[in-house]
Motif scaffolding. Sequence first.
Motif, short mmCIF file in Angstrom:
data_model
loop_
_atom_site.label_atom_id
_atom_site.label_comp_id
_atom_site.label_asym_id
_atom_site.label_seq_id
_atom_site.Cartn_x
_atom_site.Cartn_y
_atom_site.Cartn_z
N UNK A 1 0.85 -1.20 0.00
CA UNK A 1 0.00 0.00 0.00
C UNK A 1 0.88 1.24 0.00
N UNK A 2 0.42 2.29 -0.69
CA UNK A 2 1.16 3.54 -0.73
C UNK A 2 0.40 4.63 0.01
N UNK A 3 1.15 5.47 0.71
CA UNK A 3 0.54 6.54 1.50
C UNK A 3 0.78 7.88 0.80
N UNK A 4 -0.25 8.70 0.72
CA UNK A 4 -0.16 10.01 0.07
C UNK A 4 -0.55 11.10 1.07
N UNK A 5 0.05 12.28 0.87
CA UNK A 5 -0.20 13.40 1.78
C UNK A 5 -1.49 14.13 1.43
N UNK A 6 -1.95 13.97 0.20
CA UNK A 6 -3.20 14.64 -0.19
C UNK A 6 -3.94 13.78 -1.20
N UNK A 7 -5.25 14.00 -1.28
CA UNK A 7 -6.05 13.22 -2.22
C UNK A 7 -5.62 13.51 -3.65
N UNK A 8 -5.36 14.78 -3.97
CA UNK A 8 -4.96 15.11 -5.34
C UNK A 8 -3.73 14.32 -5.78
N UNK A 9 -2.76 14.17 -4.88
CA UNK A 9 -1.57 13.39 -5.23
C UNK A 9 -1.92 11.92 -5.46
N UNK A 10 -2.85 11.39 -4.64
CA UNK A 10 -3.22 9.99 -4.78
C UNK A 10 -3.93 9.72 -6.10
N UNK A 11 -4.58 10.74 -6.64
CA UNK A 11 -5.37 10.57 -7.87
C UNK A 11 -4.60 10.90 -9.14
N UNK A 12 -3.40 11.51 -8.97
CA UNK A 12 -2.70 12.16 -10.08
C UNK A 12 -2.57 11.37 -11.37
N UNK A 13 -2.25 10.08 -11.30
CA UNK A 13 -1.96 9.30 -12.51
C UNK A 13 -3.17 8.56 -13.07
N UNK A 14 -4.35 8.81 -12.51
CA UNK A 14 -5.53 8.02 -12.87
C UNK A 14 -6.37 8.68 -13.95
N UNK A 15 -7.15 7.87 -14.68
CA UNK A 15 -7.99 8.41 -15.75
C UNK A 15 -9.48 8.44 -15.40
N UNK A 16 -9.93 7.45 -14.64
CA UNK A 16 -11.37 7.38 -14.33
C UNK A 16 -11.51 7.03 -12.85
N UNK A 17 -12.22 7.89 -12.12
CA UNK A 17 -12.33 7.71 -10.67
C UNK A 17 -13.78 7.81 -10.24
N UNK A 18 -14.25 6.81 -9.54
CA UNK A 18 -15.61 6.82 -9.00
C UNK A 18 -15.54 7.01 -7.48
N UNK A 19 -16.40 7.89 -6.98
CA UNK A 19 -16.45 8.17 -5.55
C UNK A 19 -17.64 7.45 -4.93
N UNK A 20 -17.44 6.79 -3.79
CA UNK A 20 -18.56 6.12 -3.12
C UNK A 20 -19.18 7.05 -2.08
N UNK A 21 -20.52 7.12 -2.09
CA UNK A 21 -21.22 7.91 -1.07
C UNK A 21 -22.48 7.15 -0.66
N UNK A 22 -22.88 7.37 0.59
CA UNK A 22 -24.06 6.66 1.10
C UNK A 22 -25.33 7.47 0.90
N UNK A 23 -25.18 8.77 0.67
CA UNK A 23 -26.39 9.58 0.56
C UNK A 23 -26.25 10.61 -0.56
#
Lengths: 250, 250
Positions: free
Chosen positions: B60-82
């Motif tokens: 597992x890799x640890x990132x200091x911010x969400x933007x950094x964790x997402x940087x190399x990705x093309x398609x991202x789905x966010x999970x929400x309960x409401x």
Amino acid sequence: MLAPSIILSHPQLGENIGAAARAMANFGLTDLRLVKPRHGWPDAKATAMAAGAAKVVEEARVFASLREALGDLNLIYATTARERGITKEVLTPPEAAKRLRAASVRGEKTAILFGNERAGLDNDEISLCDCVITIPTAHFASINLGQAVLLTAYEWFRAGDTTPPARLEHGPIHRKPTRVELFDLFDHLEHELKESGFLFPPEKRDAMARAIRATIHRARLTYQEVQTLRGMLVALAKGKHRSSRTVKDA
Amino acid sequence: MLAPSIILSHPQLGENIGAAARAMANFGLTDLRLVKPRHGWPDAKATAMAAGAAKVVEEARVFASLREALGDLNLIYATTARERGITKEVLTPPEAAKRLRAASVRGEKTAILFGNERAGLDNDEISLCDCVITIPTAHFASINLGQAVLLTAYEWFRAGDTTPPARLEHGPIHRKPTRVELFDLFDHLEHELKESGFLFPPEKRDAMARAIRATIHRARLTYQEVQTLRGMLVALAKGKHRSSRTVKDA
């Protein structure tokens, strides 16, 4: 419709019983039956893990033997992680869910049976059930007890769920634009881009405009978003005029 | 095919990170990314909970911010309960899985993002993602973090899984009987039942025999089971003769 009972045979950890109860509550199952839980009953760890699903834990019933736990049921599916060499039908969770719902509609009392964390169900326990459910997995096939309960409960709920596969959250301001409202955006944008000198050279102007329209279509804008974009356009065009004036003034 | 990355934003409990890792391994996902885990990293509780999925936790890799964790990705789905009042498409887990697979086939790097245990994702985090996944639930909608990861990973795996909905475990001796082997069983059984006086009165004999045949058809016997039943029949019929002899002798 009566949801399936969940029966845990000789569960070892209260945490897993609690996780199973929580998963049951997530998907509308209420009847939890425990056959000889290892650490007795009630179990404080189960209650803690159940979080908002305390009622399922409180109303769980404990049985001294599996036969007693199954006594009043009509259709029982046993979960196993591996083949047992028994001539029994093996179902995927969605197929099992479909059949459980059909049986429930016919008025049958149904249940899903889970073995303990260490060894799962033994062949004698399986021989008391109608069919087997095996959850398909990648090479790492060992599914946690609470998570196995979750997946089968989820599939049961899903088999009766009518949530559309994709929908837009929307209120009244999120209606779709009419085509003329979209055309007004195209015209507005193309006019400002032409004015700004972006649509250049003139012989490529039409192709460029069509490519921009395709981008806008793909965004499937709401009426509100069309209005917001036009506001942004007005502000940016003003800025440009201001900025060109500034350049000229300088 | 590249499986989606799983991104946990500000997770609070190592146990849930471990459960997520285990669920990932169950369904063939390997890339786990953590944004500022509350108790730091590595986390012994995550390792313990991951059981056989230690590799996912170790890598597992640890990132200091969400933007950094997402940087190399093309398609991202966010999970929400409401619902969040955002004009974003809301997908069920199976629909999301279908689209993630399609994107993966096109060579896109995909991910599913989960918020923390207490509050889920905030609207700013969701605004960095393409669509929303909401897991349909009964009235108790609060799904545990590890279990939410499990359900989306399961659906991703299922979308590419070819396990038949229902199958019979079988070896060579579990072949289906030919119709003549089944007819031999009918003849054998009906003969012995007639001899025993069970098929009585004679005018009802044919209807009774047909009802028994229907029971046998419904069992969908294997060849081996047909042979076993005929063996049982021989043994029981012998017993009957013995018993009637005994009665006669008495």
